[in-house]
Design an enzyme around this catalytic site. Structure first.
Site, PDB file in Angstrom:
ATOM      1  N   ASP A  13       6.424 -23.449   0.679  1.00 25.31           N
ATOM      2  CA  ASP A  13       5.237 -24.177   1.166  1.00 25.31           C
ATOM      3  C   ASP A  13       5.530 -25.645   1.474  1.00 25.31           C
ATOM      4  O   ASP A  13       4.657 -26.503   1.359  1.00 25.31           O
ATOM      5  CB  ASP A  13       4.077 -24.103   0.147  1.00 25.31           C
ATOM      6  CG  ASP A  13       3.796 -22.681  -0.290  1.00 25.31           C
ATOM      7  OD1 ASP A  13       3.748 -21.815   0.592  1.00 25.31           O
ATOM      8  OD2 ASP A  13       3.650 -22.449  -1.509  1.00 25.31           O
ATOM      9  N   LYS A  16       7.658 -25.684   6.402  1.00 25.91           N
ATOM     10  CA  LYS A  16       8.753 -25.232   7.282  1.00 25.91           C
ATOM     11  C   LYS A  16       8.231 -24.790   8.646  1.00 25.91           C
ATOM     12  O   LYS A  16       8.840 -25.052   9.670  1.00 25.91           O
ATOM     13  CB  LYS A  16       9.512 -24.062   6.632  1.00 25.91           C
ATOM     14  CG  LYS A  16      10.224 -24.428   5.345  1.00 25.91           C
ATOM     15  CD  LYS A  16      10.857 -23.228   4.687  1.00 25.91           C
ATOM     16  CE  LYS A  16       9.889 -22.232   4.126  1.00 25.91           C
ATOM     17  NZ  LYS A  16       9.059 -22.707   3.005  1.00 25.91           N
ATOM     18  N   GLY A  40       4.115 -17.497   4.365  1.00 27.77           N
ATOM     19  CA  GLY A  40       2.944 -17.823   5.172  1.00 27.77           C
ATOM     20  C   GLY A  40       3.214 -19.154   5.844  1.00 27.77           C
ATOM     21  O   GLY A  40       2.976 -20.204   5.258  1.00 27.77           O
ATOM     22  N   HIS A  41       3.768 -19.096   7.033  1.00 27.43           N
ATOM     23  CA  HIS A  41       4.175 -20.324   7.720  1.00 27.43           C
ATOM     24  C   HIS A  41       3.039 -20.771   8.638  1.00 27.43           C
ATOM     25  O   HIS A  41       2.573 -20.019   9.479  1.00 27.43           O
ATOM     26  CB  HIS A  41       5.468 -20.093   8.499  1.00 27.43           C
ATOM     27  CG  HIS A  41       6.621 -19.759   7.593  1.00 27.43           C
ATOM     28  ND1 HIS A  41       7.850 -19.387   8.059  1.00 27.43           N
ATOM     29  CD2 HIS A  41       6.712 -19.762   6.245  1.00 27.43           C
ATOM     30  CE1 HIS A  41       8.654 -19.168   7.024  1.00 27.43           C
ATOM     31  NE2 HIS A  41       7.977 -19.379   5.911  1.00 27.43           N
ATOM     32  N   GLN A 210      10.219 -19.090   1.821  1.00 30.28           N
ATOM     33  CA  GLN A 210      10.200 -19.563   0.424  1.00 30.28           C
ATOM     34  C   GLN A 210      11.078 -20.821   0.282  1.00 30.28           C
ATOM     35  O   GLN A 210      11.331 -21.487   1.270  1.00 30.28           O
ATOM     36  CB  GLN A 210      10.619 -18.464  -0.557  1.00 30.28           C
ATOM     37  CG  GLN A 210       9.580 -17.357  -0.717  1.00 30.28           C
ATOM     38  CD  GLN A 210       9.755 -16.204   0.260  1.00 30.28           C
ATOM     39  OE1 GLN A 210      10.858 -15.821   0.588  1.00 30.28           O
ATOM     40  NE2 GLN A 210       8.662 -15.653   0.719  1.00 30.28           N
TER      41      GLN A 210
HETATM   42  P1  GDP Z   1       5.728 -23.231   4.875  1.00 32.49           P
HETATM   43  O1  GDP Z   1       5.574 -21.886   4.259  1.00 32.49           O
HETATM   44  O2  GDP Z   1       6.875 -23.996   4.334  1.00 32.49           O
HETATM   45  O3  GDP Z   1       5.668 -23.208   6.362  1.00 32.49           O
HETATM   46  O4  GDP Z   1       4.486 -24.064   4.399  1.00 32.49           O
HETATM   47  P2  GDP Z   1       2.957 -23.617   4.460  1.00 32.49           P
HETATM   48  O5  GDP Z   1       2.585 -23.377   5.843  1.00 32.49           O
HETATM   49  O6  GDP Z   1       2.677 -22.554   3.482  1.00 32.49           O
HETATM   50  O7  GDP Z   1       2.278 -24.904   3.847  1.00 32.49           O
HETATM   51  C1  GDP Z   1       2.367 -26.074   4.409  1.00 32.49           C
HETATM   52  C2  GDP Z   1       0.961 -26.555   4.711  1.00 32.49           C
HETATM   53  O8  GDP Z   1       1.030 -27.934   4.906  1.00 32.49           O
HETATM   54  C3  GDP Z   1       0.385 -25.976   5.972  1.00 32.49           C
HETATM   55  O9  GDP Z   1      -0.995 -25.857   5.837  1.00 32.49           O
HETATM   56  C4  GDP Z   1       0.725 -27.024   7.031  1.00 32.49           C
HETATM   57  O10 GDP Z   1      -0.196 -27.038   8.107  1.00 32.49           O
HETATM   58  C5  GDP Z   1       0.594 -28.269   6.221  1.00 32.49           C
HETATM   59  N1  GDP Z   1       1.429 -29.399   6.635  1.00 32.49           N
HETATM   60  C6  GDP Z   1       2.706 -29.416   7.101  1.00 32.49           C
HETATM   61  N2  GDP Z   1       3.125 -30.682   7.265  1.00 32.49           N
HETATM   62  C7  GDP Z   1       2.104 -31.482   6.884  1.00 32.49           C
HETATM   63  C8  GDP Z   1       1.931 -32.898   6.794  1.00 32.49           C
HETATM   64  O11 GDP Z   1       2.814 -33.683   7.085  1.00 32.49           O
HETATM   65  N3  GDP Z   1       0.723 -33.350   6.333  1.00 32.49           N
HETATM   66  C9  GDP Z   1      -0.290 -32.511   5.981  1.00 32.49           C
HETATM   67  N4  GDP Z   1      -1.427 -33.037   5.547  1.00 32.49           N
HETATM   68  N5  GDP Z   1      -0.164 -31.185   6.068  1.00 32.49           N
HETATM   69  C10 GDP Z   1       1.023 -30.673   6.492  1.00 32.49           C
END
Ligand code: GDP
Length: 410
Positions: A13, A16, A40-41, A210
């Protein structure tokens, strides 16, 4: 241009999806190489939020999308995602490797069954059947994606196995036919395709799922995911030469979160925890569960940077720091009265280590602009570079695709 692997450096999370989407333009294909629909990207474009569980995050940039043999594929989730995307007017130019392990309702039921069995030692999995699906592959009890396409998908051994363990395994009637339809026309040889793409002088982007600390072997076992999350897993899982890995970009959040159980040395409780969770919308993209919240753990981050051979960092969620009047990072652990900055040394007793914090100047109210980093933010980024001994090339300051500052011209 070399290939690029984008890998999460914490507990998942990290953001990515956004970073993969940002970089996808430069690559011919985007490849998922591990995990399954437990990921869940999230990508935010204007008012629309897309969450991809199986489809690579290059979809919104119209890239060739590849799901490699190291991914556990749930045909139903795949179809739902492809249809969701089609309704939005996008097309998934997709191939799924014939060697992918398949998640059936049996593995999902097994996931819940094992969690219940463990009682208060449950891992807190997403119950998407990913771990059991890998276990079934290791036991040589489950057919694979290619068998579905060839019509040789035989679940009889798996069914006998499940019946010997569970009183009432779910009915599988009609499942094989619908799964076959889901994968129809999609089966390919992903490793071969990547090698051909590279031979033609085009590069690919490997999208990790992950995070490093959830790696099956090198993470906080047993509170880990069912697969490898390290960048070095890319070549082995895809069946391509180790030299094809290319550059490694690590994605780290400016604080820490963790979903599910397991040790989390920098976890915090109280007002700051709630503030970060609410402003950062720290709820699982797959399960909706509230994520546990903590300060940035530099001990764990150094471990992740080192083990992945990270060449550059993407730092996300800087905007959340501007809402906090205090700001700490963990620089060491106190392990039974002895300070250490070596994560691997502390790993066996991680649940009892005490974090040693350094207070940094808060970024409360700091102005964030994507054109340039203002001094307080730049100072924090430089501090992190000094500590990690790698450059930060991307600073993300909002969930929107456009809220991204590129620090180095690469
Ligand atoms: P992933 O699994 O690594 O892709 O991460 P997730 O999508 O599960 O969680 C990341 C969350 O943070 C998502 O809701 C993104 O839209 C959000 N996000 C990513 N970068 C940023 C940021 O710089 N600031 C904020 N506020 N949200 C972000």
């Amino acid at each position: 241009m070399p290939n690029l692997c984008i890998v999460g450096l914490q507990w998942g999370d990290e953001g990515k999806g956004k970073i993969v989407d940002y970089y996808a333009d430069r690559f011919h294909s985007v490849v998922r190489y591990n995990g399954g629909s437990n990921a869940g990207h999230t990508i935010v474009i204007g008012k629309r939020t897309y969450v991809f569980h199986l489809l690579p995050s290059g979809l919104l940039k119209n890239k060739r999308l590849l799901i490699g043999p190291g991914v556990a594929v749930d045909p139903q989730t795949l179809t739902e995602e492809v249809e969701m995307i089609r309704r939005e007017g996008h097309k998934a130019n997709l191939a799924v490797d014939g060697r992918c392990t398949i998640v059936t309702p049996l593995e999902k039921a097994m996931d819940s069954f094992i969690e219940e069995l463990k009682g208060d030692k449950a891992i807190g999995t997403t119950k998407r059947g990913i771990g059991p699906s890998y276990a079934m592959r290791a036991l040589r009890l489950t057919p694979r994606a290619g068998d579905l396409a060839r019509g040789t998908f035989d679940l009889s051994s798996a069914l006998k196995f499940y019946r010997s363990l569970m009183k009432k395994p779910p009915s599988m009637e009609g499942w094989t036919e619908s799964a076959r339809t889901s994968l129809s026309g999609l089966i390919g040889d992903v490793g071969e395709e990547i090698m051909e793409t590279n031979e033609a002088g085009r590069s690919v982007l490997f999208e990790g799922a992950q995070g490093v600390l959830l790696d099956l072997v090198h993470g906080t076992y047993p509170y880990v995911t069912g697969t490898h999350t390290l960048a070095s897993y890319v070549p082995a899982s895809l069946g391509i030469p180790a030299t094809s890995l290319g550059d490694v970009m690590g994605v780290a959040k400016a604080y820490a979160t963790r979903v599910g159980e397991g040790p989390f040395p920098t976890e915090i409780h109280g007002k700051v925890e709630s503030l970060i969770r609410e402003t950062g919308r720290e709820y699982g993209a797959t399960t909706g569960r509230p994520r546990r919240i903590g300060w940035l753990d530099l001990v764990a981050l150094k471990y992740a940077v080192k083990m992945n051979g990270v060449s550059t960092l993407a730092l996300t969620k800087l905007d959340i720091l501007t809402k906090l009047k205090e700001f700490k990072v963990c620089t060491h652990y106190d392990v039974d009265g002895t300070e250490t900055a070596e994560f691997s040394r502390a790993l066996p007793q991680l649940s009892s280590v005490k974090p040693v914090y350094l207070d940094l100047p808060p970024l409360y109210g700091a102005e964030l602009t994507t054109a340039r980093l203002h001094r307080p933010v730049e100072k924090f980024v430089e501090y992190l570079e000094d500590e990690m001994k790698v450059s930060v090339s991307i600073v993300s300051m909002g969930e929107e695709r456009t809220a991204t500052h590129r620090r180095v011209t690469d």
